[in-house]
Design a protein around this motif. Sequence first.
Motif, PDB file in Angstrom:
ATOM      1  N   PHE A 172      17.167   9.562 -15.457  1.00 17.88           N
ATOM      2  CA  PHE A 172      17.186   9.037 -14.090  1.00 17.88           C
ATOM      3  C   PHE A 172      15.783   8.672 -13.623  1.00 17.88           C
ATOM      4  N   ALA A 173      14.809   9.530 -13.907  1.00 18.18           N
ATOM      5  CA  ALA A 173      13.428   9.286 -13.474  1.00 18.18           C
ATOM      6  C   ALA A 173      12.868   8.026 -14.128  1.00 18.18           C
ATOM      7  N   VAL A 174      13.093   7.853 -15.420  1.00 15.41           N
ATOM      8  CA  VAL A 174      12.608   6.656 -16.116  1.00 15.41           C
ATOM      9  C   VAL A 174      13.309   5.409 -15.578  1.00 15.41           C
ATOM     10  N   ALA A 175      14.614   5.485 -15.374  1.00 18.21           N
ATOM     11  CA  ALA A 175      15.353   4.336 -14.822  1.00 18.21           C
ATOM     12  C   ALA A 175      14.865   3.996 -13.418  1.00 18.21           C
ATOM     13  N   THR A 176      14.541   4.998 -12.622  1.00 17.92           N
ATOM     14  CA  THR A 176      14.026   4.759 -11.271  1.00 17.92           C
ATOM     15  C   THR A 176      12.660   4.093 -11.321  1.00 17.92           C
ATOM     16  N   ILE A 177      11.808   4.520 -12.220  1.00 17.05           N
ATOM     17  CA  ILE A 177      10.489   3.891 -12.369  1.00 17.05           C
ATOM     18  C   ILE A 177      10.652   2.416 -12.724  1.00 17.05           C
ATOM     19  N   ILE A 178      11.501   2.131 -13.684  1.00 15.33           N
ATOM     20  CA  ILE A 178      11.716   0.737 -14.113  1.00 15.33           C
ATOM     21  C   ILE A 178      12.305  -0.088 -12.985  1.00 15.33           C
ATOM     22  N   ARG A 179      13.317   0.432 -12.304  1.00 19.07           N
ATOM     23  CA  ARG A 179      13.966  -0.311 -11.215  1.00 19.07           C
ATOM     24  C   ARG A 179      13.001  -0.586 -10.070  1.00 19.07           C
ATOM     25  N   GLN A 180      12.244   0.424  -9.664  1.00 17.30           N
ATOM     26  CA  GLN A 180      11.319   0.241  -8.550  1.00 17.30           C
ATOM     27  C   GLN A 180      10.150  -0.671  -8.926  1.00 17.30           C
ATOM     28  N   PHE A 181       9.717  -0.615 -10.166  1.00 15.73           N
ATOM     29  CA  PHE A 181       8.683  -1.536 -10.635  1.00 15.73           C
ATOM     30  C   PHE A 181       9.190  -2.974 -10.542  1.00 15.73           C
ATOM     31  N   TRP A 182      10.421  -3.197 -10.953  1.00 14.40           N
ATOM     32  CA  TRP A 182      11.016  -4.533 -10.892  1.00 14.40           C
ATOM     33  C   TRP A 182      11.157  -5.000  -9.437  1.00 14.40           C
ATOM     34  N   LEU A 183      11.611  -4.122  -8.557  1.00 13.11           N
ATOM     35  CA  LEU A 183      11.738  -4.491  -7.145  1.00 13.11           C
ATOM     36  C   LEU A 183      10.384  -4.825  -6.534  1.00 13.11           C
ATOM     37  N   GLY A 184       9.359  -4.064  -6.904  1.00 13.15           N
ATOM     38  CA  GLY A 184       8.007  -4.346  -6.419  1.00 13.15           C
ATOM     39  C   GLY A 184       7.510  -5.693  -6.916  1.00 13.15           C
ATOM     40  N   CYS A 185       7.766  -6.001  -8.190  1.00 14.81           N
ATOM     41  CA  CYS A 185       7.377  -7.308  -8.737  1.00 14.81           C
ATOM     42  C   CYS A 185       8.093  -8.441  -8.010  1.00 14.81           C
ATOM     43  N   GLN A 186       9.362  -8.268  -7.732  1.00 13.17           N
ATOM     44  CA  GLN A 186      10.106  -9.291  -7.004  1.00 13.17           C
ATOM     45  C   GLN A 186       9.542  -9.492  -5.600  1.00 13.17           C
ATOM     46  N   ALA A 187       9.136  -8.408  -4.954  1.00 14.07           N
ATOM     47  CA  ALA A 187       8.545  -8.521  -3.619  1.00 14.07           C
ATOM     48  C   ALA A 187       7.213  -9.267  -3.686  1.00 14.07           C
ATOM     49  N   ILE A 188       6.428  -9.004  -4.728  1.00 16.65           N
ATOM     50  CA  ILE A 188       5.146  -9.708  -4.895  1.00 16.65           C
ATOM     51  C   ILE A 188       5.383 -11.192  -5.141  1.00 16.65           C
ATOM     52  N   TRP A 189       6.385 -11.514  -5.959  1.00 13.41           N
ATOM     53  CA  TRP A 189       6.672 -12.913  -6.297  1.00 13.41           C
ATOM     54  C   TRP A 189       7.321 -13.670  -5.146  1.00 13.41           C
ATOM     55  N   GLY A 190       7.635 -12.974  -4.071  1.00 12.54           N
ATOM     56  CA  GLY A 190       8.161 -13.644  -2.892  1.00 12.54           C
ATOM     57  C   GLY A 190       9.666 -13.645  -2.777  1.00 12.54           C
ATOM     58  N   LYS A 191      10.353 -12.953  -3.665  1.00 15.53           N
ATOM     59  CA  LYS A 191      11.801 -12.895  -3.564  1.00 15.53           C
ATOM     60  C   LYS A 191      12.166 -11.856  -2.511  1.00 15.53           C
ATOM     61  N   ASP A 192      12.801 -12.328  -1.484  1.00 14.60           N
ATOM     62  CA  ASP A 192      13.191 -11.441  -0.388  1.00 14.60           C
ATOM     63  C   ASP A 192      14.644 -11.049  -0.562  1.00 14.60           C
ATOM     64  N   SER A 193      14.923  -9.792  -0.323  1.00 17.72           N
ATOM     65  CA  SER A 193      16.323  -9.399  -0.300  1.00 17.72           C
ATOM     66  C   SER A 193      16.963 -10.064   0.914  1.00 17.72           C
ATOM     67  N   THR A 194      18.252 -10.218   0.855  1.00 10.62           N
ATOM     68  CA  THR A 194      18.945 -10.894   1.947  1.00 10.62           C
ATOM     69  C   THR A 194      18.736 -10.118   3.244  1.00 10.62           C
ATOM     70  N   ALA A 195      18.769 -10.852   4.335  1.00 12.03           N
ATOM     71  CA  ALA A 195      18.591 -10.226   5.635  1.00 12.03           C
ATOM     72  C   ALA A 195      19.659  -9.156   5.829  1.00 12.03           C
ATOM     73  N   ILE A 196      19.256  -8.037   6.358  1.00  8.51           N
ATOM     74  CA  ILE A 196      20.144  -6.899   6.504  1.00  8.51           C
ATOM     75  C   ILE A 196      20.757  -6.909   7.901  1.00  8.51           C
ATOM     76  N   ASP A 197      22.064  -6.791   7.937  1.00 10.17           N
ATOM     77  CA  ASP A 197      22.769  -6.701   9.214  1.00 10.17           C
ATOM     78  C   ASP A 197      23.438  -5.332   9.265  1.00 10.17           C
ATOM     79  N   PRO A 198      22.856  -4.373  10.010  1.00  6.96           N
ATOM     80  CA  PRO A 198      23.410  -3.029  10.037  1.00  6.96           C
ATOM     81  C   PRO A 198      24.822  -2.947  10.587  1.00  6.96           C
ATOM     82  N   THR A 199      25.239  -3.977  11.355  1.00  2.52           N
ATOM     83  CA  THR A 199      26.600  -3.959  11.902  1.00  2.52           C
ATOM     84  C   THR A 199      27.633  -4.294  10.856  1.00  2.52           C
ATOM     85  N   LYS A 200      27.170  -4.805   9.703  1.00  3.07           N
ATOM     86  CA  LYS A 200      28.106  -5.156   8.631  1.00  3.07           C
ATOM     87  C   LYS A 200      27.937  -4.239   7.428  1.00  3.07           C
TER      88      LYS A 200
END
Length: 172
Positions: A139-167
Amino acid sequence: MTSRLASTGAWLRARAENLLAAMLAVMFSVFILQILFRYVLNLPIGWTNEVSVIMWLWMVLFGTAFVIRDHEEIRFDILYSAVNSRWRRVLVLTTSVSLVVLFTISLPAVIDYVTFMKVQKTAYLKIRFDWLYSIYAIFAVATIIRQFWLGCQAIWGKDSTAIDPTKAGSGV
């Protein structure tokens, strides 16, 4: 090549979901068996409790590592939805860097502890604890890999879709 990789990933994810469903079925079955033996036959058995706990531990950590998608994870949706796309990426990057650093720092101690636990076994089934707790290292290794990938996507400018808490939903 990309489509082949995507189809292989989809197949692996489906098998991980199947394994998670099997763990849930085992946990439910031994839970019902425990109730039957304890309250109907008046013959309590302990191994069913042990199997239930093991299945719960593995379901949570295995599911989080390999089955749960990023948009299904718990986040601070109110904060994320209150900021624009650029600041959302900054928040994702900050979270990702923090988690990668913390999990990476703790990984040697986690592996050391898991390997140390080979000296103990469970009470009823005599399963070595290093086998049971090995899922946390995975789990720890998978979390490191996943979070590294999410960080890279944030650096490259890929934004997650806008979050609507009502949905908000259950991830379906």
